[in-house]
Motif scaffolding. Structure first.
Motif, PDB file in Angstrom:
ATOM      1  N   ARG A  39       0.837  -1.212   0.000  1.00  0.00           N
ATOM      2  CA  ARG A  39       0.000   0.000   0.000  1.00  0.00           C
ATOM      3  C   ARG A  39       0.868   1.257   0.000  1.00  0.00           C
ATOM      4  NH1 ARG A  39      -4.149  -0.326   4.791  1.00  0.00           N
ATOM      5  NH2 ARG A  39      -4.659   1.731   3.938  1.00  0.00           N
ATOM      6  N   LEU A  40       1.933   1.243   0.780  1.00  0.00           N
ATOM      7  CA  LEU A  40       2.847   2.384   0.807  1.00  0.00           C
ATOM      8  C   LEU A  40       3.495   2.584  -0.549  1.00  0.00           C
ATOM      9  CD1 LEU A  40       4.391   4.563   2.429  1.00  0.00           C
ATOM     10  CD2 LEU A  40       6.044   2.785   3.059  1.00  0.00           C
ATOM     11  N   ASN A  41       3.868   1.494  -1.198  1.00  0.00           N
ATOM     12  CA  ASN A  41       4.493   1.562  -2.507  1.00  0.00           C
ATOM     13  C   ASN A  41       3.565   2.200  -3.542  1.00  0.00           C
ATOM     14  OD1 ASN A  41       6.648   0.786  -4.422  1.00  0.00           O
ATOM     15  ND2 ASN A  41       5.110  -0.631  -5.214  1.00  0.00           N
ATOM     16  N   VAL A  42       2.323   1.784  -3.552  1.00  0.00           N
ATOM     17  CA  VAL A  42       1.359   2.332  -4.504  1.00  0.00           C
ATOM     18  C   VAL A  42       1.103   3.809  -4.236  1.00  0.00           C
ATOM     19  CG1 VAL A  42      -1.030   2.208  -5.292  1.00  0.00           C
ATOM     20  CG2 VAL A  42       0.262   0.106  -4.937  1.00  0.00           C
ATOM     21  N   LEU A  43       0.963   4.175  -2.980  1.00  0.00           N
ATOM     22  CA  LEU A  43       0.702   5.575  -2.631  1.00  0.00           C
ATOM     23  C   LEU A  43       1.829   6.482  -3.099  1.00  0.00           C
ATOM     24  CD1 LEU A  43      -1.012   7.693  -0.977  1.00  0.00           C
ATOM     25  CD2 LEU A  43       0.570   7.201   0.916  1.00  0.00           C
ATOM     26  N   LEU A  44       3.072   6.104  -2.804  1.00  0.00           N
ATOM     27  CA  LEU A  44       4.205   6.985  -3.086  1.00  0.00           C
ATOM     28  C   LEU A  44       4.669   6.926  -4.533  1.00  0.00           C
ATOM     29  CD1 LEU A  44       6.374   6.525   0.134  1.00  0.00           C
ATOM     30  CD2 LEU A  44       4.853   8.421  -0.459  1.00  0.00           C
ATOM     31  N   ARG A  45       4.136   6.012  -5.308  1.00  0.00           N
ATOM     32  CA  ARG A  45       4.531   5.918  -6.719  1.00  0.00           C
ATOM     33  C   ARG A  45       3.440   6.365  -7.680  1.00  0.00           C
ATOM     34  NH1 ARG A  45       6.550   0.085  -8.058  1.00  0.00           N
ATOM     35  NH2 ARG A  45       6.919   1.060 -10.074  1.00  0.00           N
ATOM     36  N   HIS A  46       2.184   6.046  -7.368  1.00  0.00           N
ATOM     37  CA  HIS A  46       1.152   6.191  -8.393  1.00  0.00           C
ATOM     38  C   HIS A  46      -0.095   6.969  -7.970  1.00  0.00           C
ATOM     39  CE1 HIS A  46       3.634   3.289 -10.415  1.00  0.00           C
ATOM     40  NE2 HIS A  46       3.343   2.327  -9.567  1.00  0.00           N
ATOM     41  N   ASN A  47      -0.177   7.432  -6.746  1.00  0.00           N
ATOM     42  CA  ASN A  47      -1.380   8.149  -6.317  1.00  0.00           C
ATOM     43  C   ASN A  47      -1.578   9.414  -7.159  1.00  0.00           C
ATOM     44  OD1 ASN A  47      -2.916  10.168  -4.386  1.00  0.00           O
ATOM     45  ND2 ASN A  47      -3.346   8.107  -3.662  1.00  0.00           N
ATOM     46  N   THR A  48      -2.798   9.742  -7.455  1.00  0.00           N
ATOM     47  CA  THR A  48      -3.081  10.858  -8.359  1.00  0.00           C
ATOM     48  C   THR A  48      -3.196  12.204  -7.657  1.00  0.00           C
ATOM     49  OG1 THR A  48      -5.460  10.416  -8.204  1.00  0.00           O
ATOM     50  CG2 THR A  48      -4.244   9.359 -10.015  1.00  0.00           C
ATOM     51  N   THR A  49      -3.292  12.215  -6.329  1.00  0.00           N
ATOM     52  CA  THR A  49      -3.488  13.488  -5.617  1.00  0.00           C
ATOM     53  C   THR A  49      -2.515  13.712  -4.475  1.00  0.00           C
ATOM     54  OG1 THR A  49      -5.135  12.471  -4.140  1.00  0.00           O
ATOM     55  CG2 THR A  49      -5.956  13.515  -6.161  1.00  0.00           C
ATOM     56  N   PHE A  50      -1.745  12.695  -4.088  1.00  0.00           N
ATOM     57  CA  PHE A  50      -0.894  12.823  -2.896  1.00  0.00           C
ATOM     58  C   PHE A  50       0.295  13.747  -3.170  1.00  0.00           C
ATOM     59  CE2 PHE A  50       2.340  11.262   0.147  1.00  0.00           C
ATOM     60  CZ  PHE A  50       1.610  11.437   1.318  1.00  0.00           C
ATOM     61  N   PRO A  51       0.598  14.687  -2.260  1.00  0.00           N
ATOM     62  CA  PRO A  51       1.717  15.614  -2.482  1.00  0.00           C
ATOM     63  C   PRO A  51       3.047  15.070  -1.960  1.00  0.00           C
ATOM     64  CG  PRO A  51       0.478  16.304  -0.552  1.00  0.00           C
ATOM     65  CD  PRO A  51      -0.217  15.080  -1.094  1.00  0.00           C
ATOM     66  N   VAL A  52       4.095  15.262  -2.744  1.00  0.00           N
ATOM     67  CA  VAL A  52       5.463  14.953  -2.319  1.00  0.00           C
ATOM     68  C   VAL A  52       6.340  16.148  -2.654  1.00  0.00           C
ATOM     69  CG1 VAL A  52       5.186  12.452  -2.634  1.00  0.00           C
ATOM     70  CG2 VAL A  52       6.042  13.855  -4.530  1.00  0.00           C
ATOM     71  N   ASN A  53       7.538  16.211  -2.037  1.00  0.00           N
ATOM     72  CA  ASN A  53       8.433  17.322  -2.344  1.00  0.00           C
ATOM     73  C   ASN A  53       9.276  16.978  -3.578  1.00  0.00           C
ATOM     74  OD1 ASN A  53      10.659  15.735  -1.585  1.00  0.00           O
ATOM     75  ND2 ASN A  53      11.000  16.794   0.344  1.00  0.00           N
TER      76      ASN A  53
END
Length: 266
Positions: A39-53
């Motif tokens: 789940r963490l892998n999918v969120l940090l690689r492919h999520n359409t709205t999640f913000p990262v720096n």
């Protein structure tokens, strides 16, 4: 690259898969850890709205919030669980850092090392997230592993474009990666792919002309996992040769290997 920075709180170093306990001594079974890792892998690689720096990092609190609000039943990981996943991983998929070394609020940040697509990829600055390759001796060889079924589209037709970041376009609306992943190692004679690459159906290696790539200004980046990421199109002129690799489930035994001419690794 390392999975966690050296300034992590000391209790993080005590986390092991054998104990199954995070740094707060809370136990979860192996299947729970594996599900949370995916789940963490999918969120940090492919999520359409999640913000990262620009380096791909996000605060652990934001990750916990996002996972809790996915459309799936719990349990959900907390911050200590996320740090356990990162610090005990076998493959270098994630990295975590501690801004102050305290483990307090807004201290832990986590990222996926590579392989982002779509909205996540567009937020990442490759120069900030990875190491730019500029010298020939930094890349002894460069190989892209793929499936033979894709070779005609890559180089077989008169109008073939070569290697495109994310692969050739198809009829789907899904967003793909914005880089081509390459290795600086050959597959073994037993067919084991380098960099712990495991994509199903991979059975050939495209060898690339590093000198020509650098001369023409094609950008090469080395990720923390040691994989070379190429955000530019690599035309057919950069392909030196293609060799078959021996799949694990069809590889001849050592006894039969004398009857086969194995692909050259040169």
């Amino acid at each position: 690259g390392e999975s966690v920075t050296h300034n992590m709180p000391p209790e993080v170093a005590n986390c092991t898969t054998a104990s199954g306990r995070n740094y707060r001594a809370v136990y979860h079974d192996a299947e729970t850890w594996n599900v949370w890792s995916r789940r963490l892998n999918v969120l940090l690689r492919h999520n359409t709205t999640f913000p990262v720096n620009p380096q791909g990092f996000a605060f652990a609190e934001d990750i916990v919030f996002a996972l809790e609000h996915e459309r799936r039943r719990g349990p959900h990981p907390d911050i200590a669980d996320l740090i356990f996943i990162v610090s005990t991983q076998v493959r270098l998929r994630f990295q975590a850092t501690s801004l102050n070394g305290t483990g307090g609020p807004r201290d832990f940040m986590i990222r996926n090392v590579q392989g982002q697509s779509g909205a996540i990829a567009r937020q990442i600055d490759l120069d900030a997230a990875h190491t730019r390759i500029t010298e020939r001796d930094e890349v002894p060889i460069l190989v892209h592993h793929t499936a033979t079924s894709k070779l005609y589209q890559i180089l077989g037709a008169d109008d073939s474009l070569g290697l495109l970041p994310g692969g050739p376009p198809d009829n789907s609306n899904r967003e793909t990666r914005n880089t081509t992943h390459c290795s600086m190692s050959h597959a073994s004679l037993q067919g084991e792919l380098p960099d712990k690459f495991r994509r199903r159906g991979t059975d050939c290696a495209i060898h690339l002309d590093v000198d020509l790539l650098l001369r023409d200004g094609i950008r090469l980046y080395r990720s923390a996992a040691g994989v070379i990421l190429v955000p530019d199109m690599m035309g057919v002129q950069y392909i030196r040769r293609v060799t078959l690799t021996c799949r694990l489930y069809t590889c001849p035994s050592p006894r039969d290997r004398t009857r086969y001419r194995m692909p050259s690794s040169a």
